[in-house]
Design a protein around this motif. Structure first.
Motif, PDB file in Angstrom:
ATOM      1  N   ALA A  47       0.851  -1.185   0.000  1.00 37.20           N
ATOM      2  CA  ALA A  47       0.000   0.000   0.000  1.00 37.20           C
ATOM      3  C   ALA A  47       0.888   1.237   0.000  1.00 37.20           C
ATOM      4  CB  ALA A  47      -0.916   0.007   1.223  1.00 37.20           C
ATOM      5  N   GLY A  48       0.308   2.388  -0.313  1.00 34.16           N
ATOM      6  CA  GLY A  48       1.035   3.644  -0.216  1.00 34.16           C
ATOM      7  C   GLY A  48       1.062   4.141   1.219  1.00 34.16           C
ATOM      8  N   TRP A  49       1.957   5.076   1.495  1.00 30.22           N
ATOM      9  CA  TRP A  49       2.088   5.585   2.850  1.00 30.22           C
ATOM     10  C   TRP A  49       0.824   6.297   3.313  1.00 30.22           C
ATOM     11  CZ3 TRP A  49       5.092   4.632   6.838  1.00 30.22           C
ATOM     12  CH2 TRP A  49       6.332   4.013   6.614  1.00 30.22           C
ATOM     13  N   ASP A  50       0.246   7.123   2.464  1.00 32.99           N
ATOM     14  CA  ASP A  50      -0.960   7.847   2.870  1.00 32.99           C
ATOM     15  C   ASP A  50      -2.086   6.885   3.224  1.00 32.99           C
ATOM     16  OD1 ASP A  50       0.321  10.226   2.536  1.00 32.99           O
ATOM     17  OD2 ASP A  50      -0.557  10.682   0.571  1.00 32.99           O
ATOM     18  N   GLU A  51      -2.231   5.830   2.424  1.00 34.59           N
ATOM     19  CA  GLU A  51      -3.286   4.860   2.690  1.00 34.59           C
ATOM     20  C   GLU A  51      -3.016   4.123   3.999  1.00 34.59           C
ATOM     21  OE1 GLU A  51      -5.594   1.085   0.547  1.00 34.59           O
ATOM     22  OE2 GLU A  51      -3.659   1.770  -0.227  1.00 34.59           O
ATOM     23  N   ALA A  52      -1.760   3.696   4.186  1.00 36.47           N
ATOM     24  CA  ALA A  52      -1.424   2.926   5.392  1.00 36.47           C
ATOM     25  C   ALA A  52      -1.584   3.776   6.646  1.00 36.47           C
ATOM     26  CB  ALA A  52      -0.003   2.390   5.278  1.00 36.47           C
ATOM     27  N   LEU A  53      -1.021   4.992   6.628  1.00 36.89           N
ATOM     28  CA  LEU A  53      -1.124   5.851   7.812  1.00 36.89           C
ATOM     29  C   LEU A  53      -2.565   6.299   8.034  1.00 36.89           C
ATOM     30  CD1 LEU A  53       2.114   8.032   7.512  1.00 36.89           C
ATOM     31  CD2 LEU A  53       1.684   6.114   9.056  1.00 36.89           C
ATOM     32  N   GLY A  54      -3.309   6.502   6.954  1.00 40.15           N
ATOM     33  CA  GLY A  54      -4.715   6.851   7.113  1.00 40.15           C
ATOM     34  C   GLY A  54      -5.493   5.743   7.804  1.00 40.15           C
ATOM     35  N   HIS A  55      -5.193   4.497   7.426  1.00 41.42           N
ATOM     36  CA  HIS A  55      -5.854   3.358   8.067  1.00 41.42           C
ATOM     37  C   HIS A  55      -5.510   3.316   9.556  1.00 41.42           C
ATOM     38  CE1 HIS A  55      -7.677  -0.702   7.993  1.00 41.42           C
ATOM     39  NE2 HIS A  55      -6.785  -0.966   8.949  1.00 41.42           N
ATOM     40  N   VAL A  56      -4.223   3.562   9.895  1.00 43.41           N
ATOM     41  CA  VAL A  56      -3.813   3.555  11.300  1.00 43.41           C
ATOM     42  C   VAL A  56      -4.510   4.673  12.061  1.00 43.41           C
ATOM     43  CG1 VAL A  56      -1.876   3.811  12.878  1.00 43.41           C
ATOM     44  CG2 VAL A  56      -1.584   2.506  10.767  1.00 43.41           C
ATOM     45  N   ALA A  57      -4.540   5.873  11.483  1.00 50.25           N
ATOM     46  CA  ALA A  57      -5.160   7.009  12.163  1.00 50.25           C
ATOM     47  C   ALA A  57      -6.639   6.744  12.434  1.00 50.25           C
ATOM     48  CB  ALA A  57      -4.984   8.273  11.318  1.00 50.25           C
ATOM     49  N   ARG A  58      -7.345   6.208  11.450  1.00 45.10           N
ATOM     50  CA  ARG A  58      -8.765   5.900  11.659  1.00 45.10           C
ATOM     51  C   ARG A  58      -8.940   4.834  12.740  1.00 45.10           C
ATOM     52  NH1 ARG A  58      -8.524   6.344   6.053  1.00 45.10           N
ATOM     53  NH2 ARG A  58      -8.389   4.072   5.802  1.00 45.10           N
ATOM     54  N   GLY A  59      -8.047   3.825  12.724  1.00 46.63           N
ATOM     55  CA  GLY A  59      -8.145   2.770  13.723  1.00 46.63           C
ATOM     56  C   GLY A  59      -7.876   3.269  15.130  1.00 46.63           C
ATOM     57  N   LEU A  60      -6.942   4.200  15.277  1.00 49.21           N
ATOM     58  CA  LEU A  60      -6.652   4.754  16.601  1.00 49.21           C
ATOM     59  C   LEU A  60      -7.824   5.597  17.096  1.00 49.21           C
ATOM     60  CD1 LEU A  60      -2.894   5.789  16.174  1.00 49.21           C
ATOM     61  CD2 LEU A  60      -3.813   3.779  17.349  1.00 49.21           C
ATOM     62  N   ARG A  61      -8.396   6.398  16.197  1.00 54.41           N
ATOM     63  CA  ARG A  61      -9.564   7.198  16.600  1.00 54.41           C
ATOM     64  C   ARG A  61     -10.718   6.288  17.024  1.00 54.41           C
ATOM     65  NH1 ARG A  61      -8.614   9.997  11.617  1.00 54.41           N
ATOM     66  NH2 ARG A  61      -7.378  11.901  11.953  1.00 54.41           N
ATOM     67  N   ALA A  62     -10.922   5.227  16.247  1.00 53.04           N
ATOM     68  CA  ALA A  62     -12.014   4.308  16.568  1.00 53.04           C
ATOM     69  C   ALA A  62     -11.786   3.635  17.919  1.00 53.04           C
ATOM     70  CB  ALA A  62     -12.149   3.258  15.465  1.00 53.04           C
ATOM     71  N   ALA A  63     -10.531   3.273  18.210  1.00 54.42           N
ATOM     72  CA  ALA A  63     -10.220   2.634  19.488  1.00 54.42           C
ATOM     73  C   ALA A  63     -10.502   3.577  20.650  1.00 54.42           C
ATOM     74  CB  ALA A  63      -8.759   2.182  19.504  1.00 54.42           C
ATOM     75  N   VAL A  64     -10.098   4.842  20.502  1.00 54.54           N
ATOM     76  CA  VAL A  64     -10.330   5.824  21.565  1.00 54.54           C
ATOM     77  C   VAL A  64     -11.826   6.070  21.743  1.00 54.54           C
ATOM     78  CG1 VAL A  64      -9.953   8.220  22.256  1.00 54.54           C
ATOM     79  CG2 VAL A  64      -8.071   6.900  21.267  1.00 54.54           C
ATOM     80  N   GLU A  65     -12.565   6.165  20.621  1.00 55.41           N
ATOM     81  CA  GLU A  65     -14.005   6.391  20.719  1.00 55.41           C
ATOM     82  C   GLU A  65     -14.701   5.216  21.401  1.00 55.41           C
ATOM     83  OE1 GLU A  65     -15.216   7.073  16.746  1.00 55.41           O
ATOM     84  OE2 GLU A  65     -14.254   9.057  16.603  1.00 55.41           O
ATOM     85  N   ALA A  66     -14.218   4.007  21.152  1.00 53.93           N
ATOM     86  CA  ALA A  66     -14.875   2.821  21.708  1.00 53.93           C
ATOM     87  C   ALA A  66     -14.489   2.550  23.152  1.00 53.93           C
ATOM     88  CB  ALA A  66     -14.546   1.601  20.845  1.00 53.93           C
ATOM     89  N   GLY A  67     -13.240   2.802  23.501  1.00 54.95           N
ATOM     90  CA  GLY A  67     -12.774   2.411  24.831  1.00 54.95           C
ATOM     91  C   GLY A  67     -12.002   3.462  25.590  1.00 54.95           C
ATOM     92  N   GLY A  68     -11.918   4.679  25.056  1.00 58.21           N
ATOM     93  CA  GLY A  68     -11.155   5.726  25.706  1.00 58.21           C
ATOM     94  C   GLY A  68      -9.676   5.617  25.369  1.00 58.21           C
ATOM     95  N   PRO A  69      -8.888   6.620  25.777  1.00 56.81           N
ATOM     96  CA  PRO A  69      -7.457   6.625  25.437  1.00 56.81           C
ATOM     97  C   PRO A  69      -6.710   5.373  25.880  1.00 56.81           C
ATOM     98  CG  PRO A  69      -8.113   8.749  26.320  1.00 56.81           C
ATOM     99  CD  PRO A  69      -9.277   7.835  26.516  1.00 56.81           C
TER     100      PRO A  69
END
Length: 895
Positions: free
Chosen positions: A290-312
């Motif tokens: 994958a490209g860097w933007d796609e990979a880092l975008g996936h990570v960023a979305r996953g981190l936001r989702a984790a925080v929204e679901a369970g807090g920091p």
């Protein structure tokens, strides 16, 4: 004046007392050939190429000492001709190719400066060579029997693998064991390659002829080794964008022109076809480019989702003891500033966290107490739970050199390896009984008055409590617990207790236990009782760090309970200082340790895990359970060089730069900050961990600042008082600087606690912890005790050292067992064996020797495919959660 003054060609020169005439001549700037001489070695005087006149008499300058007022003449026509004649005699016996490669050897350089051409070389050759070794090639036709390689191997490395054989003109170097070089005792430190003056011993391939004495005109980059925690200074020679050679720096503060097989030669991994060069993203169960933007975008979305679901606290990161200080600083800042959690840890949790806890409790700071230069001055060395000859070869060689020069040596190690073979007393305790052993030694110190009563009265606390405890640990009882004969225990205590300058050096054999912190504190008791810490007469307690930046990763705050500089996250004053620099609140609750992260993932509470440069599926204990944790975690991100076993469980794999491709600093085992510089660019689209953390933060809408690694260290210096005097600019000017270093105009405290200890009351604290048994015991079902550790040719999970010539030197994962056990279980050396514990199974190759004691077996963890860490348990140090790698009950059988 600290030396003496001699006269060289009419000019006065000051040299140290005892300096040779050759040293005086070179101090005067006069170039003089000396083909049998190397400043790192004892003089030989065999080649006669350094002839001078000293007070009218012709003398070999390398073996003749200077005396006050000596008049040295070097430039008379007679002397020039004598030296030329000596060189020509040597060259005449060599084949013409000896001078055919320009200045690729010291001999060729000397001949060129003297006007001696290739036509002088008239030897016919025909003596053959040896190209059996991946890193060392021998051309016997170029050997002049100067003996430099033999002396390097014996005096600097301490391996004694080489000798001179033959007579007269037929004398040549050869492995001392006979047979091919690759089957000899050589440990491939490269010292013989580096010192050979003729090219008789070279590194094969493009690096042929490249040495620290005569490097090529190609680009050279000064950096710090990225393998063990010794911190060797290296010069990387680059050609056409790749590493041509790695050379030990002659002025390296720790290695002093020496190296080991890993730092010197194990850089082939860099261009391995298995090297990751593009991000990988899991799609439909498969990791795909994958490209860097796609990979880092996936990570960023996953981190936001984790925080929204369970807090920091639903997010965690395992930072890296292999990464730079600046990488680690930025990662822990990312977790605290971008995510808002203290869930960050590093692999020091799995090795030296008991050192940090124990040394801090005893003395106040988490690092070793003295520099290695001081340790080398000890008249008695107590080396405990460490095999530095293999795990820290440069330190092991220097310690052995001290012993060969007269220092007394006590080794406490269950195995008869390395320095134990040279010990005055070798204590072989049963694994898991360290605390009892140390109490037994302390009992003898007290009973025989081998203590410093004034020091204990003025600078220590806890003596009454410890004295009461030690009454229960007489030598006879300790012998029953540990298996160490009482007479050996007493002899060891008397050696340490009677020394004028004792030093303690220890390794993972002390820390990786259920009661590892108690072990560190009980060991520290010995130095406190002797007044051998924080004083000029003692050389303290010094841990050998296993990875290049184990010390620095923790220094930078990649820990769940500590901020940069070891301020507690629970301390409002510390948090306020950090918040003032960062401009955001810092969570007050300590985060998860590595084992707790895995448990939280299995329980469904951890929803995102970022693993940086650690193959946790290969190196962490109870590996099957680690894999279960990764599979249970919704988002796993790996920064890696290769598709490791951990990366195979990841959702995103980010290709990163290696230590040869990075900018920053490391901290070595004796607290020295040293520069790391990129010698070559990273391959493909790989990025540094530093750049990845910045880019990910930006994608999540946060500017972390610290635009460069230099800026990161500068920011760390602002918020951590112990690092306030450190900067890249300073390290570029001065080289290594130890911490604590409170200001730019201060030198840093190389030796700690000379005035007071860093505890609240300024006193060292004796610990009175009773001996408690290890987490596992052998029984009829699992009758053997397994100990794991390192071997000389490989490093950790082997991801770098198995991708190069080191694999040819050590290709098999052995299980070492005693002949009695081999006979009992009908096992033969060289056959595959199955090893089972209460937790898993591994397959290894049996090797039978008396290095291990009956009832004990040993293996490394360098070959993940063998499954060694499926065997190890989840028992961990009760204070720090450091795993008990050193005690696992197992059974063995043929598959």
């Amino acid at each position: 004046m600290t030396g003496i003054v001699v006269e060289v060609d009419g000019t006065g020169v000051e040299v140290p007392v005892g300096a040779s005439l050759l040293a005086a001549v070179r101090a005067a700037g006069v170039e003089l050939p000396a083909l049998c001489s190397d400043d790192r070695l004892s003089p030989a005087g065999s080649c006669r190429t350094c002839l001078v006149r000293a007070d009218g008499r012709v003398a070999a300058a390398c073996v003749t000492p200077s005396s006050p007022g000596t008049r040295i003449d070097t430039a008379t026509e007679e002397l020039v001709q004598l030296r030329r004649d000596a060189v020509e005699v040597i060259v005449s016996a060599l084949p013409p190719r000896a001078l055919a490669d320009g200045d690729l050897s010291e001999l060729a350089h000397v001949c060129r400066s003297m006007g001696i051409g290739p036509e002088t070389a008239r030897g016919s050759g025909g003596r053959g060579g040896d190209d059996s070794h991946p890193y060392v090639h021998l051309d016997r036709d170029l050997c002049i029997a100067c003996g430099r390689c033999v002396r390097m191997c014996s005096e600097v490395q301490g391996t004694f693998a080489l000798t001179l054989v033959g007579r007269g003109a037929d004398t040549v170097v050869a492995p001392g064991t006979g047979g091919p070089w690759a089957e000899s005792d050589c440990v491939a430190c490269g010292g013989c390659v580096d010192t050979c003056p003729t090219g008789a011993i070279t590194q094969p391939g493009p690096a042929r002829g490249i040495t620290s004495a005569f490097p090529p005109a190609a680009a050279r980059t000064r950096t710090t080794c990225g393998y063990c925690g010794v911190g060797c200074t290296l010069d990387v020679v680059a050609q056409d964008g790749d590493v041509a050679a790695v050379l030990p720096a002659r002025d390296g503060p720790v290695n002093q022109g020496h190296a080991c097989v890993k730092g010197r030669f194990a850089h082939g991994f860099r261009t391995s076809p298995e090297r990751l060069t593009r991000p990988l993203l899991r799609r439909g169960g498969t990791l795909e480019p994958a490209g860097w933007d796609e990979a880092l975008g996936h990570v960023a979305r996953g981190l936001r989702a984790a925080v929204e679901a369970g807090g920091p606290d639903a997010v965690a990161a395992i930072s890296s003891a292999r990464a730079t200080n600046e990488d680690n600083y930025l990662v822990q800042k990312f977790m605290r500033v971008v995510i808002g959690t203290n869930n960050v840890d590093n692999c020091s949790r799995l090795c030296h966290s008991p050192s940090a806890a124990g040394l801090t409790a005893s003395f106040g700071l988490s690092g070793g107490t003295d520099t290695f230069d001081d340790v080398e001055r000890a008249d008695c060395l107590l080396v405990v739970g460490a095999n530095p000859v293999e795990a820290h070869p440069v330190v092991g060689a220097r310690l052995l050199r001290s012993v060969l020069h007269g220092a007394r040596l006590v080794v406490a190690d269950p195995r008869a390896v390395g320095l134990a073979l040279h010990a005055d007393v070798h204590l072989r305790p049963r694994p898991g009984t360290n605390v009892a052993l140390f109490h037994g030694l302390a009992h003898v110190l007290l009973a025989e008055g081998l203590i410093d009563e004034e020091f204990l009265r003025e600078r220590a606390t806890g003596l009454p409590e410890l004295t009461e405890l030690l009454a229960d640990y007489p030598p006879e009882r300790v012998a029953d617990i540990t298996g160490v004969p009482a007479t050996d225990l007493v002899a060891a205590a008397r050696l340490y207790g009677g020394a004028e300058r004792p030093a303690i050096v220890y390794g993972l054999g002390v820390t990786e236990h259920l009661h590892g912190t108690d072990g560190v504190r009980s060991l520290a008791n010995l130095a406190i009782l002797r007044g051998a810490v924080g004083t000029d007469r003692g050389l303290g307690v010094n841990p050998l760090r296993g990875q290049n930046n184990v010390q620095g990763a923790s220094d930078m705050g990649a820990l769940p309970d500590l901020l940069p500089g070891y301020g507690k996250v629970t301390d409002p004053t510390v948090r306020a200082r950090v918040e003032d620099v960062w401009g955001v609140p810092v969570a007050a609750r300590p985060g998860l340790r590595i084992p707790d992260m895995f448990a939280a993932a299995r329980a469904g509470d951890l929803r995102a895990l970022w693993v940086i440069g650690e193959d946790v599926c290969a190196t962490d204990p109870d590996a099957n359970r680690v894999a279960q944790a990764l599979d249970a975690c919704p988002l796993v991100v790996c920064n890696e060089l290769f598709l490791s076993e951990t990366a195979r469980h990841a959702d995103v794999v980010l290709p990163v730069a290696s230590w040869l491709e990075k900018d920053g600093t490391f901290v070595n085992f004796d607290r020295r900050f040293q520069r790391v510089r990129p010698a070559v660019p990273p391959p493909g689209e790989s990025r540094t961990d530093f750049d990845i953390a910045r880019a990910l933060a930006t994608m999540m809408g946060v500017d972390l600042g610290c635009a460069t690694p230099a800026g990161a260290l500068a920011e760390c210096a602002r918020l951590a008082p112990v690092f306030a005097g450190l900067s890249h600019d300073r390290l570029d000017r001065e080289g290594a600087v130890p911490w604590p270093c409170g200001a730019a105009d201060q030198p840093g405290e190389a030796k700690l606690y000379l005035e007071r200890f860093a505890t609240p009351d300024g006193r060292a604290r004796l610990a009175a912890a009773p001996y408690l048994p290890p987490g596992e015991q052998p029984d009829d079902g699992y009758p053997l005790v397994l100990v794991t550790g390192r071997r000389w040719a490989h490093y950790n999970s082997g991801s770098m050292t198995r991708r190069g010539g080191n694999l040819a030197l050590d290709p098999v994962d052995f299980l070492d067992l005693h002949p009695d056990d081999a006979a009992r279980y009908e096992l033969r050396g060289g056959e595959e064996v199955s090893v089972e514990s209460r937790h898993g199974r591994a397959r290894l190759v049996a090797r039978v020797s008396e290095q291990t004691a009956p009832g004990q077996v040993f293996c490394s963890f360098h070959f993940p495919a063998s499954g060694v860490n499926r065997l190890t348990s989840d028992h961990a140090d009760t204070v720090t959660s450091c795993p008990e790698y050193k005690v696992t009950a197992v059974r063995v059988a043929t598959p």
